[in-house]
Design an enzyme around this catalytic site. Structure first.
Site, PDB file in Angstrom:
ATOM      1  N   GLU A 155      -8.512  -7.894   3.155  1.00  0.00           N
ATOM      2  CA  GLU A 155      -7.120  -7.498   2.924  1.00  0.00           C
ATOM      3  C   GLU A 155      -7.028  -6.298   1.996  1.00  0.00           C
ATOM      4  O   GLU A 155      -6.238  -5.373   2.220  1.00  0.00           O
ATOM      5  CB  GLU A 155      -6.332  -8.683   2.345  1.00  0.00           C
ATOM      6  CG  GLU A 155      -4.813  -8.487   2.358  1.00  0.00           C
ATOM      7  CD  GLU A 155      -4.282  -7.716   1.167  1.00  0.00           C
ATOM      8  OE1 GLU A 155      -3.169  -7.146   1.260  1.00  0.00           O
ATOM      9  OE2 GLU A 155      -4.966  -7.654   0.129  1.00  0.00           O
ATOM     10  N   GLU A 156      -7.829  -6.295   0.937  1.00  0.00           N
ATOM     11  CA  GLU A 156      -7.714  -5.227  -0.058  1.00  0.00           C
ATOM     12  C   GLU A 156      -8.214  -3.883   0.464  1.00  0.00           C
ATOM     13  O   GLU A 156      -7.802  -2.838  -0.030  1.00  0.00           O
ATOM     14  CB  GLU A 156      -8.506  -5.601  -1.321  1.00  0.00           C
ATOM     15  CG  GLU A 156      -8.011  -6.850  -2.037  1.00  0.00           C
ATOM     16  CD  GLU A 156      -6.632  -6.702  -2.654  1.00  0.00           C
ATOM     17  OE1 GLU A 156      -5.971  -5.667  -2.434  1.00  0.00           O
ATOM     18  OE2 GLU A 156      -6.200  -7.642  -3.355  1.00  0.00           O
ATOM     19  N   HIS A 161      -6.473 -14.600   0.879  1.00  0.00           N
ATOM     20  CA  HIS A 161      -7.667 -13.782   1.098  1.00  0.00           C
ATOM     21  C   HIS A 161      -8.624 -13.941  -0.074  1.00  0.00           C
ATOM     22  O   HIS A 161      -8.198 -14.095  -1.220  1.00  0.00           O
ATOM     23  CB  HIS A 161      -7.324 -12.302   1.342  1.00  0.00           C
ATOM     24  CG  HIS A 161      -6.660 -11.592   0.197  1.00  0.00           C
ATOM     25  ND1 HIS A 161      -7.370 -10.998  -0.832  1.00  0.00           N
ATOM     26  CD2 HIS A 161      -5.353 -11.362  -0.075  1.00  0.00           C
ATOM     27  CE1 HIS A 161      -6.534 -10.424  -1.679  1.00  0.00           C
ATOM     28  NE2 HIS A 161      -5.300 -10.639  -1.250  1.00  0.00           N
ATOM     29  N   HIS A 171      -4.733  -5.633  -9.320  1.00  0.00           N
ATOM     30  CA  HIS A 171      -5.313  -4.324  -8.989  1.00  0.00           C
ATOM     31  C   HIS A 171      -5.644  -3.493 -10.224  1.00  0.00           C
ATOM     32  O   HIS A 171      -6.164  -2.376 -10.087  1.00  0.00           O
ATOM     33  CB  HIS A 171      -4.389  -3.505  -8.066  1.00  0.00           C
ATOM     34  CG  HIS A 171      -4.230  -4.078  -6.701  1.00  0.00           C
ATOM     35  ND1 HIS A 171      -3.861  -3.313  -5.602  1.00  0.00           N
ATOM     36  CD2 HIS A 171      -4.386  -5.340  -6.217  1.00  0.00           C
ATOM     37  CE1 HIS A 171      -3.795  -4.080  -4.527  1.00  0.00           C
ATOM     38  NE2 HIS A 171      -4.104  -5.316  -4.875  1.00  0.00           N
ATOM     39  N   ASP A 211      -4.963 -12.442  -7.636  1.00  0.00           N
ATOM     40  CA  ASP A 211      -4.926 -11.782  -6.331  1.00  0.00           C
ATOM     41  C   ASP A 211      -6.316 -11.771  -5.716  1.00  0.00           C
ATOM     42  O   ASP A 211      -7.087 -10.844  -5.951  1.00  0.00           O
ATOM     43  CB  ASP A 211      -4.399 -10.356  -6.528  1.00  0.00           C
ATOM     44  CG  ASP A 211      -4.278  -9.581  -5.238  1.00  0.00           C
ATOM     45  OD1 ASP A 211      -4.209 -10.198  -4.165  1.00  0.00           O
ATOM     46  OD2 ASP A 211      -4.256  -8.331  -5.306  1.00  0.00           O
ATOM     47  N   ASP A 271     -11.265 -11.685  -0.603  1.00  0.00           N
ATOM     48  CA  ASP A 271     -11.772 -10.405  -1.090  1.00  0.00           C
ATOM     49  C   ASP A 271     -10.880  -9.917  -2.223  1.00  0.00           C
ATOM     50  O   ASP A 271      -9.713 -10.305  -2.339  1.00  0.00           O
ATOM     51  CB  ASP A 271     -11.842  -9.375   0.030  1.00  0.00           C
ATOM     52  CG  ASP A 271     -10.471  -8.987   0.564  1.00  0.00           C
ATOM     53  OD1 ASP A 271      -9.723  -9.900   0.965  1.00  0.00           O
ATOM     54  OD2 ASP A 271     -10.142  -7.782   0.572  1.00  0.00           O
TER      55      ASP A 271
END
Length: 448
Positions: free
Chosen positions: A152-153, A88, A418, A121, A90
């Site tokens: 996704e996030e 992904h 994150h 990520d 995003d």
């Protein structure tokens, strides 16, 4: 020239391209970030894979408004297996910019690592796919399908719905979900277990309005005290999650997470204890875990000598494989209602829920992966769990029940995904690119 040498020669290009991609602020939240940034990232991905033989690479809009990059590339052998490559583009928002030691949307090299939001990520994994394909050149041994999503996030489910509505488009024999990582730098791993989750908001009401604590305190019910009492029943003195009806004694049979490594990875204080009466692996991957995400109540600054009439909390319950989300949701709600004291009114809103996932790890794709990791790292592959949830995996498993689903990637613990100061070790990008390229070769040779 072997794969390792080819990939080594490609690493300057990897850094250049990851720098370009990290500079795109592709947070899929149009309220705070320009949607054009996500579109830029999607188009960047489309163009790069188009140049790697995905001649039909295109953007497909999903139900949440995000765009997924999809495409196909076929090899010369019509009998070859098909592998779906996932990632992904995003990213999470940077959170507190002041907590970053480097600009969050500028790739910065420091102490041998590359820092920036999305370096691991999951933009680093996009570069793994590209680098593996470049290392293989024209020697593609399998048919490939591609999907790189853009939400996704945010967890808004755009790709999940797209998979269900376009099942034949992404159907494959093996699916590489490149959105996890290794046990540590240089310790290759496949993630075979994901926890599911239930998010709820619990609201407690005790009075119609605030009351003077001097005149009414002691006899009048206190909504905040009631909420605190309820939340206190969700863990015991050792930190175990204690929700009635949920098994809290399961054990993890895979790779162990050394407590001292966990303490370092989690940034624990020297005076703090690791929670629970199981191993770290048990607590993270085999047992339910309740986290209080937030509380609405009067703030300390400006608070009055008054009894709070209303308070609420947002809770996150992570659930291991073997426990279904509806069962866990009911157990949590029933527990909270039973724990409410003094006859206060309790309202519980379910925000979201998702089932856990466990991969079947005994097929030819896992055999090919284990051999590839041994070749690339010189040490055996281990099996890990992951505390996070990836709802897409359950959709893929339900839609393609015969496919082997592999979770892997560059997101090892020091990556701090994150969080502020996210980074990637470029050696992991190189090694995982070699793993993927070697896997495709191995899989083609042993697939029945």
């Amino acid at each position: 020239m072997d794969l390792t040498e080819r990939i080594s020669d490609l690493m300057p290009q990897v850094k250049e391209e990851l720098t370009e991609l990290v500079a795109m602020q592709s947070v899929a939240d149009p309220r705070r970030y320009p949607p054009e940034e996500c579109h830029r990232a999607a188009e960047w991905v489309r163009q790069k894979f188009d140049r790697q033989g995905f001649a039909d690479a295109r953007l497909e809009e999903t139900t949440d408004g995000s765009h997924a990059v999809v495409g196909t590339r076929r090899c010369s052998n019509p009998q070859a297996p098909t592998v779906l490559l996932y990632a992904h583009y995003d990213v999470q928002p940077p959170l507190d910019d002041t907590a970053w030691d480097t600009p969050p949307f500028q790739l910065t090299e420091k102490n041998g690592r590359w820092y920036g939001r999305g370096t691991a990520d999951c933009k680093g994994n996009i570069l793994v796919h590209l680098t593996a394909l470049r290392a293989l050149g024209g020697e593609l041994p399998v048919h490939l399908k591609l999907v790189v999503e853009g939400s996704e996030e945010q967890g808004t489910g755009g790709l999940e719905a797209f998979v269900q509505d376009n099942a034949d488009l992404l159907r494959a024999d093996a699916i590489l979900v490149c959105d996890t990582g290794n046990a540590d730098v240089g310790r290759p791993a496949a993630t075979v277990s994901l926890r599911g989750m239930v998010n709820v908001v619990v609201t407690v009401e005790a009075l119609t309005s605030e009351l003077h604590s001097g005149m009414f305190g002691g006899a009048a019910p206190d909504a905040l005290a009631a909420l605190v009492a309820m939340l206190a029943t969700l863990r015991d003195a050792k930190g175990n999650t204690t929700i009635h009806g949920l098994d809290n004694n399961q054990t993890w049979a895979g790779e162990r997470y050394p407590p001292e490594q966990f303490r370092t990875d989690a940034g624990m204080l020297d005076t703090e204890s690791v929670l629970g009466d199981g191993t770290v692996s048990d607590m993270l991957w085999a047992r339910p875990a309740l986290t209080i995400l937030g509380i609405d109540c009067p703030p300390v600054v400006g608070s009055a000598a008054a009894i709070a009439p209303r308070a609420r909390a947002r809770l996150n319950l992570r659930i291991p494989p073997g426990l279904e989300a509806p069962q866990a949701q009911k157990a949590l709600i029933d527990h909270l209602r039973a724990a409410a004291p003094w006859g206060v009114a309790v309202e519980i809103e379910v925000e979201a829920s998702g089932s856990p996932f466990r991969a079947r790890a005994d097929g030819p794709a896992y055999q090919a992966l284990a051999a590839a990791m041994q070749q690339a790292y010189g040490r055996p592959m281990v099996m890990l769990g992951q505390g996070g949830s990836i709802p897409l995996c359950n959709v893929l498993a339900d839609t393609y029940p015969d496919a082997e689903i592999i979770l892997m990637g560059v997101e090892e613990p020091r990556a701090l995904i994150h969080a502020p100061n996210e980074s990637v070790d470029p050696a992991e990008i190189a090694a995982m690119s070699a793993v993927e390229a070697q896997f495709l070769q191995n899989y083609a040779s042993i697939h029945p």
